[in-house]
Design a protein around this motif. Structure first.
Motif, mmCIF file in Angstrom:
data_model
loop_
_atom_site.group_PDB
_atom_site.id
_atom_site.type_symbol
_atom_site.label_atom_id
_atom_site.label_comp_id
_atom_site.label_asym_id
_atom_site.label_seq_id
_atom_site.Cartn_x
_atom_site.Cartn_y
_atom_site.Cartn_z
ATOM 1 N N ALA A 319 -64.824 -11.886 28.218
ATOM 2 C CA ALA A 319 -65.278 -11.289 26.881
ATOM 3 C C ALA A 319 -65.151 -9.720 27.033
ATOM 4 C CB ALA A 319 -66.608 -11.803 26.517
ATOM 5 N N ALA A 320 -65.629 -9.263 28.039
ATOM 6 C CA ALA A 320 -65.898 -7.649 28.144
ATOM 7 C C ALA A 320 -64.391 -7.196 28.045
ATOM 8 C CB ALA A 320 -66.370 -7.449 29.423
ATOM 9 N N GLY A 321 -63.338 -7.975 28.857
ATOM 10 C CA GLY A 321 -61.988 -7.446 28.560
ATOM 11 C C GLY A 321 -61.437 -7.434 27.212
ATOM 12 N N GLN A 322 -61.879 -8.506 26.738
ATOM 13 C CA GLN A 322 -61.242 -8.750 25.139
ATOM 14 C C GLN A 322 -61.844 -7.449 24.383
ATOM 15 O OE1 GLN A 322 -62.139 -12.694 23.866
ATOM 16 N NE2 GLN A 322 -61.351 -13.605 25.803
ATOM 17 N N LYS A 323 -63.139 -7.252 24.512
ATOM 18 C CA LYS A 323 -63.723 -6.326 23.825
ATOM 19 C C LYS A 323 -63.007 -4.894 24.122
ATOM 20 C CE LYS A 323 -68.168 -4.187 22.758
ATOM 21 N NZ LYS A 323 -69.698 -3.828 23.197
ATOM 22 N N ARG A 378 -54.896 -12.080 18.430
ATOM 23 C CA ARG A 378 -54.800 -13.439 18.829
ATOM 24 C C ARG A 378 -56.621 -13.708 19.440
ATOM 25 N NH1 ARG A 378 -50.614 -16.676 19.212
ATOM 26 N NH2 ARG A 378 -48.386 -15.794 19.335
ATOM 27 N N GLN A 379 -56.935 -12.514 19.808
ATOM 28 C CA GLN A 379 -58.521 -12.685 20.266
ATOM 29 C C GLN A 379 -59.273 -12.952 18.945
ATOM 30 O OE1 GLN A 379 -59.383 -13.242 23.299
ATOM 31 N NE2 GLN A 379 -57.213 -13.143 23.534
ATOM 32 N N ILE A 380 -59.165 -12.116 17.848
ATOM 33 C CA ILE A 380 -59.651 -12.167 16.527
ATOM 34 C C ILE A 380 -59.646 -13.743 16.207
ATOM 35 C CG2 ILE A 380 -59.980 -11.505 14.163
ATOM 36 C CD1 ILE A 380 -59.136 -8.810 15.339
ATOM 37 N N VAL A 381 -58.317 -13.931 15.964
ATOM 38 C CA VAL A 381 -57.961 -15.445 15.260
ATOM 39 C C VAL A 381 -58.758 -16.634 16.173
ATOM 40 C CG1 VAL A 381 -56.318 -16.619 14.718
ATOM 41 C CG2 VAL A 381 -56.062 -14.616 14.161
ATOM 42 N N ALA A 382 -58.763 -16.274 17.378
ATOM 43 C CA ALA A 382 -59.177 -17.492 18.290
ATOM 44 C C ALA A 382 -60.567 -17.862 18.186
ATOM 45 C CB ALA A 382 -58.824 -17.066 19.799
ATOM 46 N N ARG A 383 -61.186 -17.042 17.335
ATOM 47 C CA ARG A 383 -62.669 -17.119 17.159
ATOM 48 C C ARG A 383 -62.938 -18.297 16.008
ATOM 49 N NH1 ARG A 383 -63.192 -11.422 18.459
ATOM 50 N NH2 ARG A 383 -63.567 -11.084 16.299
ATOM 51 N N ALA A 395 -60.520 -15.785 9.414
ATOM 52 C CA ALA A 395 -59.666 -15.210 10.334
ATOM 53 C C ALA A 395 -58.878 -13.907 9.763
ATOM 54 C CB ALA A 395 -58.890 -16.172 11.169
ATOM 55 N N LEU A 396 -58.318 -14.376 8.544
ATOM 56 C CA LEU A 396 -57.358 -13.481 7.904
ATOM 57 C C LEU A 396 -58.260 -12.191 7.429
ATOM 58 C CD1 LEU A 396 -54.691 -12.705 6.595
ATOM 59 C CD2 LEU A 396 -55.410 -13.917 4.509
ATOM 60 N N ASP A 397 -59.370 -12.168 6.916
ATOM 61 C CA ASP A 397 -60.054 -11.275 6.598
ATOM 62 C C ASP A 397 -60.441 -10.348 7.693
ATOM 63 O OD1 ASP A 397 -60.242 -12.071 3.940
ATOM 64 O OD2 ASP A 397 -62.164 -12.870 3.866
ATOM 65 N N GLU A 398 -60.826 -10.841 8.778
ATOM 66 C CA GLU A 398 -61.244 -9.821 9.688
ATOM 67 C C GLU A 398 -59.957 -9.347 10.560
ATOM 68 O OE1 GLU A 398 -63.451 -9.774 14.238
ATOM 69 O OE2 GLU A 398 -63.580 -11.541 12.905
ATOM 70 N N PHE A 422 -49.858 -16.120 13.158
ATOM 71 C CA PHE A 422 -50.957 -16.335 14.130
ATOM 72 C C PHE A 422 -52.200 -17.426 13.478
ATOM 73 C CE2 PHE A 422 -50.073 -12.118 16.199
ATOM 74 C CZ PHE A 422 -49.145 -12.561 16.624
ATOM 75 N N VAL A 423 -52.446 -17.006 12.138
ATOM 76 C CA VAL A 423 -53.267 -17.687 11.446
ATOM 77 C C VAL A 423 -52.775 -19.166 10.824
ATOM 78 C CG1 VAL A 423 -54.788 -17.544 9.387
ATOM 79 C CG2 VAL A 423 -54.323 -15.583 10.814
ATOM 80 N N GLY A 424 -51.436 -19.133 10.479
ATOM 81 C CA GLY A 424 -50.989 -20.250 10.239
ATOM 82 C C GLY A 424 -50.701 -20.360 8.723
ATOM 83 N N ILE A 425 -50.769 -19.323 8.188
ATOM 84 C CA ILE A 425 -50.515 -19.407 6.772
ATOM 85 C C ILE A 425 -49.026 -18.914 6.196
ATOM 86 C CG2 ILE A 425 -50.917 -17.728 4.448
ATOM 87 C CD1 ILE A 425 -53.439 -17.173 5.674
ATOM 88 N N LEU A 426 -48.233 -20.011 5.526
ATOM 89 C CA LEU A 426 -47.110 -20.026 5.414
ATOM 90 C C LEU A 426 -46.389 -18.768 4.363
ATOM 91 C CD1 LEU A 426 -46.435 -23.837 4.965
ATOM 92 C CD2 LEU A 426 -46.029 -22.096 7.083
ATOM 93 N N ASP A 427 -47.364 -18.380 3.333
ATOM 94 C CA ASP A 427 -47.012 -17.476 2.284
ATOM 95 C C ASP A 427 -47.170 -16.220 3.163
ATOM 96 O OD1 ASP A 427 -46.409 -15.752 0.488
ATOM 97 O OD2 ASP A 427 -47.869 -16.860 -1.043
ATOM 98 N N GLN A 428 -46.192 -15.452 3.759
ATOM 99 C CA GLN A 428 -46.214 -14.215 4.557
ATOM 100 C C GLN A 428 -46.377 -13.266 3.520
ATOM 101 O OE1 GLN A 428 -42.433 -13.953 6.520
ATOM 102 N NE2 GLN A 428 -43.185 -15.293 8.266
ATOM 103 N N GLU A 429 -45.844 -13.073 2.441
ATOM 104 C CA GLU A 429 -46.113 -12.136 1.408
ATOM 105 C C GLU A 429 -47.545 -12.069 0.987
ATOM 106 O OE1 GLU A 429 -43.969 -9.600 0.629
ATOM 107 O OE2 GLU A 429 -42.791 -10.604 2.115
ATOM 108 N N TYR A 430 -48.126 -13.133 1.063
ATOM 109 C CA TYR A 430 -49.478 -13.044 0.635
ATOM 110 C C TYR A 430 -50.361 -12.251 1.532
ATOM 111 C CZ TYR A 430 -54.620 -14.472 0.382
ATOM 112 O OH TYR A 430 -55.946 -14.334 0.288
ATOM 113 N N VAL A 431 -50.206 -12.368 2.966
ATOM 114 C CA VAL A 431 -50.620 -11.885 3.875
ATOM 115 C C VAL A 431 -50.509 -10.244 3.940
ATOM 116 C CG1 VAL A 431 -51.052 -11.459 6.486
ATOM 117 C CG2 VAL A 431 -51.019 -13.964 5.238
#
Length: 634
Positions: A319-323, A378-383, A395-398, A422-431
């Motif tokens: 966790a410390a390394g990820q931070k 990936r560390q953000i999304v994994a939570r 996950a997308l918002d953060e 990473f998030v699994g959203i097919l609509d790339q333009e939305y992101v």
């Protein structure tokens, strides 16, 4: 009373210490043509090198921020030292014994504070190294051996031991002539009930050096259970030690960092040792603080921000390394280099990895790398639970808020597309649209948001920026007269033999740009360009000393290192510019006299009219001679 350093000794120091060797201790230099070298300016942030060094003249100048001067001025500014302190430091490196006027030499009073503190650290380092061989330090030797470091490794990194008593080092340094005030200021001692006592007691000691190789602090590792202090104790903030501005191992790694355009950032002293012993000689570590902006500046000057530069972080996977990785990603864009993260199997640090699997495993650690931005996202999304719409949205918002901080629009879009995957959203333009919204909102709040429409450069974070106007004197370089005057002054400063003695007959008023006239005046005050024919470097030093203010001084260094516009810089080239400047001055005088006569009309006295007409005729003949015969008419 402190004596003044003898002028001849100052000159000897300037001559003995090449400016390129000194500057290279702080940044990487490359060939700039014309005998000059270039690098990223250490005095302001820039993405392309505008800092030039002229070894033959002993000068530097930055065409971005206008800083310039000689070797002494460079060290004064970069290390915040006085003139005397710099001369003393450079003299020590060159093996020159300085003479002091007005009272002779007294080391305890006449040497600058920084030099005294550095000398105290050097003496302390030697003391600690000697103590490591004593019986009390067996616990320290066992600690090193248990981590795979033999005596040769300890010697290479200067590892030592601080005795467990209260004031062993303090008494030793007092015997060397250091005062209690100096010991307290240095951070080597601290106030006790009955006077100064050692700050470090019963610990393994790692000396911490700055980029020039001066020891400025120590890192101390706890060895005994009855030591109630922290596991690692570092030197406190002192006049020479700022933990946010030092990197452990930088003195050993800087040449290979510059040569290979790669730096490996690890987390501790033993990790640096393990990497270097395994052949990764570009490893460095922070000293008890997070990797931040000042550390980045140090590395950028060595990496030169070229397209192939790489910075590899080896944070732990916990966790410390990820931070730490996320924090590093926040500063990622301050690099133009590509940034990566390498995590060892089982979350081992390089020191543990070397012990468990050998040096080859350490070398392999930094080869298969993950881009830092990818790891951070990936560390953000994994939570979050990505199996649910709410989880994907959260996950997308953060993560999108992090991507929105990327300043280069094309890079921001590229990373946003990867975030969608990473998030699994097919609509790339939305992101992409969501990231752009957050970026615009940040700009609307006045935050430093992405630069709209910024083009992608040679490296992932390179931005195309409008050139910054120099802060020096305003000059109209579109003016042919100003361009010619500038070139002539460059000749007078850089190649005085080509323009002397003709140049020395030129008046200050022959230079129409006031800043150029000021430079001409400085040259005149030291005896003219003829003075530089025999010794250009000393002549330039005298011209710099004659400057009335920093603005003129910076212009002198600029002109002294700037390359010439011509292909062949010879007598013909010099003669051409001598003639052009003189011819324009003659034509201006003719215009002035004729204009004055025209304004007076019939009111001019006969004798005055005759004198004026005669002056015009003589000037016209001289001008014609200059046009016909060139430099021969001067």
């Amino acid at each position: 009373m402190a004596g003044r350093i003898n002028d001849d000794d100052v000159k000897a120091v300037r001559d003995a210490v090449p400016i390129d060797a000194v500057v290279s201790e702080y940044l990487q230099l490359r060939n700039a043509g014309g005998g000059n070298l270039k690098g990223l300016c250490p005095f302001h942030d820039e993405k392309s090198p505008s800092f030039q060094v002229s070894p033959s003249k002993g000068l530097f100048h930055c065409f971005g921020c206008q800083e310039g001067g000689d070797t002494i001025a460079f060290v004064q500014k970069i290390d915040h030292l006085t003139f005397a302190e710099v001369v003393e430091r450079l003299a020590a490196k060159a093996g020159i014994t300085l003479r002091y006027e007005e009272g002779g030499y007294n080391p305890s009073h006449q040497r600058g504070e920084r030099i005294r503190l550095v000398e105290a650290h050097k003496a302390a380092a030697q003391f600690y190294v000697e103590q490591l061989n004593g019986p009390e330090a067996e616990i320290g030797r066992k600690f090193l051996a248990g981590r795979g470091f033999d005596q040769a490794a300890a010697d290479h990194f200067g590892v030592g031991y601080s005795p467990a008593g209260w004031d062993h080092l303090t008494r030793y340094l007092r015997g060397k002539g250091f005062s209690d005030k100096e010991l307290i200021t240095s951070g080597l001692s601290q106030d006790g009930r009955r006077g100064p006592i050692d700050r470090f007691r019963g610990r393994l000691m790692w000396p911490i050096s700055d980029t020039s190789g001066d020891i400025v602090g120590f890192g101390a590792r706890k060895l005994r259970d009855d030591d109630n202090g922290p596991k690692y104790l570092n030197t406190p903030e002192t006049p020479i030690y700022k933990k946010s501005q030092v990197l452990y191992g930088i003195d050993l790694a800087k040449k290979d960092i510059a040569k290979s355009s790669r730096a490996v950032v690890v987390e501790g002293y033993t990790d640096v040792m393990a990497c270097h012993l395994a052949g990764i000689t570009t490893a460095i570590a922070t000293c008890g603080t997070a990797f931040g902006g000042d550390h980045i500046k140090i590395l950028r000057r060595l990496l030169m921000d070229n397209g192939s530069a790489r910075v590899i972080f080896t944070f732990d996977g916990d966790a410390a390394g990820q931070k730490a990785a996320l924090r590093a990603f926040e500063d990622d864009q301050k690099f133009a280099a590509e940034t990566y993260i390498a995590i060892a199997p089982d979350n081992m640090d390089p020191c543990d990895l070397r012990l468990a699997k050998g040096e080859e495993a350490v070398r392999d650690l930094v080869e298969p790398r993950t881009p830092l931005f990818e790891f951070a996202l990936r560390q953000i999304v994994a939570r979050y639970d990505l199996e649910t719409p709410a989880g994907r949205a959260a996950a997308l918002d953060e993560a999108a808020a992090v991507v929105a901080k990327i300043k280069t629009s094309s890079v921001q879009r590229e990373v946003a597309v990867q975030l969608a995957g990473f998030v699994g959203i097919l609509d790339q333009e939305y992101v992409v649209h969501r990231v752009n919204q957050l970026a615009q909102w940040a700009r609307g709040r006045g935050d430093r948001g992405p630069a709209p429409g910024a083009a992608r450069g040679g490296s992932r974070h390179q931005e195309v920026q409008a050139p910054v106007a120099p802060s020096g004197p305003a000059l109209n370089l579109r003016s042919p007269a100003h361009r010619t005057e500038r070139e002539l002054l460059k000749l007078a400063l850089q190649k005085p033999a080509l323009v002397s003695p003709a140049f020395d007959a030129y008046g200050v008023d022959e230079f129409t740009a006031p800043p150029y006239a000021a430079v001409r005046q400085c040259i005149a005050e030291v005896g003219g360009a003829e003075l530089g024919v025999a010794e250009t470097r000393e002549y330039l030093v005298q011209v710099l000393d004659a400057t009335p203010n920093d603005t003129v001084r910076k212009l002198v260094t600029e002109l002294a290192v700037e390359v010439f516009h011509g292909k062949s810089i010879d007598e013909a080239y010099a003669g051409e510019h001598l003639v052009k400047v003189r011819l324009r001055a003659v034509d201006r005088r003719i215009d002035d006299v004729q204009g004055s006569l025209a304004r007076l009309g019939s009111n001019v006295a006969p004798d005055h009219l005759a004198a004026a007409q005669n002056e015009v005729w003589v000037l016209q003949q001289y001008a014609q001679s200059l046009r016909n015969s060139g430099a021969d008419a001067l």
